[in-house]
Design a protein around this motif. Structure first.
Motif, PDB file in Angstrom:
ATOM      1  N   THR A  92       1.111  -0.927  -0.112  1.00 13.62           N
ATOM      2  CA  THR A  92       0.115  -0.298  -0.141  1.00 13.62           C
ATOM      3  C   THR A  92       0.947   1.406  -0.233  1.00 13.62           C
ATOM      4  O   THR A  92       0.660   2.166  -0.174  1.00 13.62           O
ATOM      5  N   LEU A  93       2.089   1.331  -0.103  1.00 12.54           N
ATOM      6  CA  LEU A  93       3.238   2.607   0.042  1.00 12.54           C
ATOM      7  C   LEU A  93       2.608   3.504  -1.342  1.00 12.54           C
ATOM      8  O   LEU A  93       2.684   2.852  -2.579  1.00 12.54           O
ATOM      9  N   SER A  94       2.358   4.423  -1.249  1.00 13.68           N
ATOM     10  CA  SER A  94       2.663   5.630  -2.010  1.00 13.68           C
ATOM     11  C   SER A  94       4.176   6.179  -2.155  1.00 13.68           C
ATOM     12  O   SER A  94       3.422   6.509  -3.264  1.00 13.68           O
ATOM     13  N   ALA A  95       5.033   6.550  -0.988  1.00 15.59           N
ATOM     14  CA  ALA A  95       5.999   7.279  -0.507  1.00 15.59           C
ATOM     15  C   ALA A  95       7.137   6.642   0.609  1.00 15.59           C
ATOM     16  O   ALA A  95       6.638   6.298   1.195  1.00 15.59           O
ATOM     17  N   PHE A  96       7.984   6.102  -0.388  1.00 14.06           N
ATOM     18  CA  PHE A  96       9.037   5.190   0.592  1.00 14.06           C
ATOM     19  C   PHE A  96      10.512   6.299   0.327  1.00 14.06           C
ATOM     20  O   PHE A  96      11.503   6.240  -0.432  1.00 14.06           O
ATOM     21  N   TYR A  97      11.056   6.354   2.054  1.00 10.74           N
ATOM     22  CA  TYR A  97      11.741   7.510   1.706  1.00 10.74           C
ATOM     23  C   TYR A  97      12.923   7.039   2.527  1.00 10.74           C
ATOM     24  O   TYR A  97      12.561   6.899   3.842  1.00 10.74           O
ATOM     25  N   CYS A  98      14.507   6.308   2.490  1.00  6.96           N
ATOM     26  CA  CYS A  98      15.592   5.929   3.099  1.00  6.96           C
ATOM     27  C   CYS A  98      16.731   6.177   2.571  1.00  6.96           C
ATOM     28  O   CYS A  98      17.568   5.693   3.467  1.00  6.96           O
ATOM     29  N   TYR A  99      16.765   7.720   2.198  1.00  6.14           N
ATOM     30  CA  TYR A  99      17.821   8.411   1.330  1.00  6.14           C
ATOM     31  C   TYR A  99      19.210   8.782   2.258  1.00  6.14           C
ATOM     32  O   TYR A  99      18.094   9.384   3.844  1.00  6.14           O
ATOM     33  N   ASP A 100      19.655   9.145   2.473  1.00  2.00           N
ATOM     34  CA  ASP A 100      21.099   9.565   3.455  1.00  2.00           C
ATOM     35  C   ASP A 100      21.044   8.756   5.035  1.00  2.00           C
ATOM     36  O   ASP A 100      20.734   9.222   5.880  1.00  2.00           O
ATOM     37  N   ASN A 101      21.294   7.153   4.960  1.00  2.00           N
ATOM     38  CA  ASN A 101      21.201   6.264   5.841  1.00  2.00           C
ATOM     39  C   ASN A 101      22.881   5.773   5.533  1.00  2.00           C
ATOM     40  O   ASN A 101      23.227   6.311   4.308  1.00  2.00           O
ATOM     41  N   TYR A 142       6.230   8.129  -5.383  1.00  2.00           N
ATOM     42  CA  TYR A 142       8.116   8.448  -5.103  1.00  2.00           C
ATOM     43  C   TYR A 142       9.048   7.222  -4.508  1.00  2.00           C
ATOM     44  O   TYR A 142       8.484   6.065  -2.762  1.00  2.00           O
ATOM     45  N   PHE A 143      10.333   7.287  -4.808  1.00  2.00           N
ATOM     46  CA  PHE A 143      10.256   5.417  -4.365  1.00  2.00           C
ATOM     47  C   PHE A 143      12.315   6.195  -4.137  1.00  2.00           C
ATOM     48  O   PHE A 143      13.204   6.578  -5.165  1.00  2.00           O
ATOM     49  N   ILE A 144      12.611   7.061  -3.373  1.00  2.00           N
ATOM     50  CA  ILE A 144      13.816   7.469  -3.124  1.00  2.00           C
ATOM     51  C   ILE A 144      15.139   6.508  -2.241  1.00  2.00           C
ATOM     52  O   ILE A 144      14.846   6.326  -0.461  1.00  2.00           O
ATOM     53  N   CYS A 145      15.705   6.384  -2.508  1.00  2.00           N
ATOM     54  CA  CYS A 145      16.638   5.746  -1.465  1.00  2.00           C
ATOM     55  C   CYS A 145      18.431   5.689  -2.217  1.00  2.00           C
ATOM     56  O   CYS A 145      19.431   4.647  -1.692  1.00  2.00           O
ATOM     57  N   ASN A 146      18.694   6.822  -2.825  1.00  2.00           N
ATOM     58  CA  ASN A 146      20.097   7.345  -3.109  1.00  2.00           C
ATOM     59  C   ASN A 146      20.774   7.654  -1.585  1.00  2.00           C
ATOM     60  O   ASN A 146      20.065   7.200  -0.408  1.00  2.00           O
ATOM     61  N   ASN A 147      21.878   7.470  -1.911  1.00  2.00           N
ATOM     62  CA  ASN A 147      23.073   7.666  -0.430  1.00  2.00           C
ATOM     63  C   ASN A 147      22.717   6.939   0.254  1.00  2.00           C
ATOM     64  O   ASN A 147      22.965   7.425   1.796  1.00  2.00           O
ATOM     65  N   THR A 193      17.462   8.582 -11.282  1.00  2.00           N
ATOM     66  CA  THR A 193      18.690   8.894 -11.271  1.00  2.00           C
ATOM     67  C   THR A 193      19.986   7.278 -10.439  1.00  2.00           C
ATOM     68  O   THR A 193      18.900   7.483  -9.149  1.00  2.00           O
ATOM     69  N   ILE A 194      20.475   7.058 -11.512  1.00  2.00           N
ATOM     70  CA  ILE A 194      20.743   5.796 -11.721  1.00  2.00           C
ATOM     71  C   ILE A 194      22.470   6.040 -11.072  1.00  2.00           C
ATOM     72  O   ILE A 194      23.175   5.187 -11.239  1.00  2.00           O
ATOM     73  N   ASN A 195      22.692   7.169 -11.126  1.00  2.00           N
ATOM     74  CA  ASN A 195      23.890   7.267 -11.315  1.00  2.00           C
ATOM     75  C   ASN A 195      24.785   6.880  -9.714  1.00  2.00           C
ATOM     76  O   ASN A 195      24.113   7.118  -8.789  1.00  2.00           O
ATOM     77  N   ASN A 196      26.143   6.966  -9.651  1.00  2.00           N
ATOM     78  CA  ASN A 196      27.046   6.193  -9.357  1.00  2.00           C
ATOM     79  C   ASN A 196      27.222   5.415  -8.371  1.00  2.00           C
ATOM     80  O   ASN A 196      26.790   4.762  -7.483  1.00  2.00           O
ATOM     81  N   ASN A 197      27.095   4.496  -9.424  1.00  2.00           N
ATOM     82  CA  ASN A 197      26.808   3.003  -9.092  1.00  2.00           C
ATOM     83  C   ASN A 197      28.044   1.857  -9.964  1.00  2.00           C
ATOM     84  O   ASN A 197      28.701   2.748  -9.997  1.00  2.00           O
ATOM     85  N   TYR A 198      27.365   0.893  -9.976  1.00  2.00           N
ATOM     86  CA  TYR A 198      28.195  -0.464 -10.708  1.00  2.00           C
ATOM     87  C   TYR A 198      27.687  -0.774 -11.386  1.00  2.00           C
ATOM     88  O   TYR A 198      28.014  -2.266 -11.873  1.00  2.00           O
ATOM     89  N   LEU A 199      26.843   0.080 -12.377  1.00  2.00           N
ATOM     90  CA  LEU A 199      25.694  -0.878 -13.579  1.00  2.00           C
ATOM     91  C   LEU A 199      26.580  -1.213 -14.609  1.00  2.00           C
ATOM     92  O   LEU A 199      27.336  -0.717 -15.570  1.00  2.00           O
TER      93      LEU A 199
END
Length: 283
Positions: free
Chosen positions: A71-80, A98-103, A148-154
């Motif tokens: 049921t998620l509409s927004a998942f923010y876990c960035y900067d951890n 919103y799916f925000i898991c950067n940094n 944004t998928i930058n700064n990874n090892y894809l």
């Protein structure tokens, strides 16, 4: 039910006591000094809509139980400091915007199931340790605005199915190890594209001439790849382009005179190529 704790100076760990909060719809604990691992019991909540745990000091992996949320509409876990893989089951939240898991320090591959997130607008996974190839299923995200998928090892190529991402305005794939040619058919479909960042990869072949149809494009960066061929003359049609970076490649030929039509251009960066001929009069 709303539980809002954001933007305080809270410390300590989240206790694993959420099992009985079955009516909880919003849990906001972002912007604190919380530490420790994430409680698996948050994944048992049948009505959870907004989950904000960003800008803390959480470590460990995203609990596998969170993969059962739908049921998620927004998942923010960035900067951890989160590690481990992205749960496959998060792809079942088909109403997520919103799916925000950067940094973080996430590893593993991008799940194919995320192609089911067809309501997704913001998808930020940059600055992690993700590897593997880009899932073709992400081409189903037709209203995606920012990716944004930058700064990874894809690795691997950009799937041709990404021409289905017609709503993209910001696309950043820089600082990976992506390969292959830049397809002529992918980017024209993204007619509202404002920012296209592909620098520091291993793309080969020529610059796609069809990029010239992106009349909203302001920022184009292909710096430090293995691109060959000539500079497309039709890029002179990009009247809104402010920044064009194509240095550190193997481009040949001359700088087209048509680039004088780029009336908004502020920076043209073509250093370290194999360009020849006379400088155009407009430079």
């Amino acid at each position: 039910m709303l539980l809002s704790l954001y933007s305080n100076q809270l410390t300590g760990q989240l206790s694993d006591i959420f099992n009985n909060m079955v009516v909880l719809t919003e849990f906001l604990s972002d912007g604190n000094y919380l530490t420790g691992t994430l409680p698996g019991s948050l994944g048992t909540l049948p009505a959870l809509n907004y989950l904000y745990i960003d800008t803390n000091y959480f470590n460990g992996s995203i609990p596998s139980t969170w993969g059962t949320l739908t049921t998620l509409s927004a998942f923010y876990c960035y900067d951890n400091f989160l590690t481990g893989v992205l749960p496959e089951g998060l792809g079942n939240n088909t109403r997520m915007y919103y799916f925000i898991c950067n940094n973080n320090q996430l590893t593993g591959t991008l799940p194919q199931s995320y192609g089911q997130l067809t309501e997704l607008v913001y998808f930020e996974l940059d600055t992690n340790y993700l590897s593997g190839t880009l899932p073709p299923t992400l081409g189903n995200l037709t209203i995606l605005y920012l990716f944004t998928i930058n700064n990874n090892y894809l690795t691997g190529t950009i799937p041709y199915t990404y021409n289905g991402c017609k709503g993209l305005v910001f696309l950043d794939m820089s600082y990976n190890s992506l390969t292959g040619t830049l397809s002529e058919s992918i980017f024209p479909a993204m007619s509202s594209l404002y920012d296209l960042s592909l620098e520091y990869n291993d793309f080969t072949g020529s610059l796609p001439t069809t990029i010239s149809t992106l009349t909203s494009l302001v920022y184009l960066n292909c710096f430090h790849n293995i691109l060959t061929g000539i500079l497309p003359r039709d890029y002179g049609n990009l009247k809104k382009l402010n920044f064009f970076f194509a240095g550190n490649n193997y481009l040949t030929g001359s700088i087209p005179s048509s680039y004088s039509n780029m009336i908004a251009l502020q920076q043209l960066f073509l250093t370290v190529n194999l360009l020849t001929g006379q400088l155009p009069e407009y430079i």
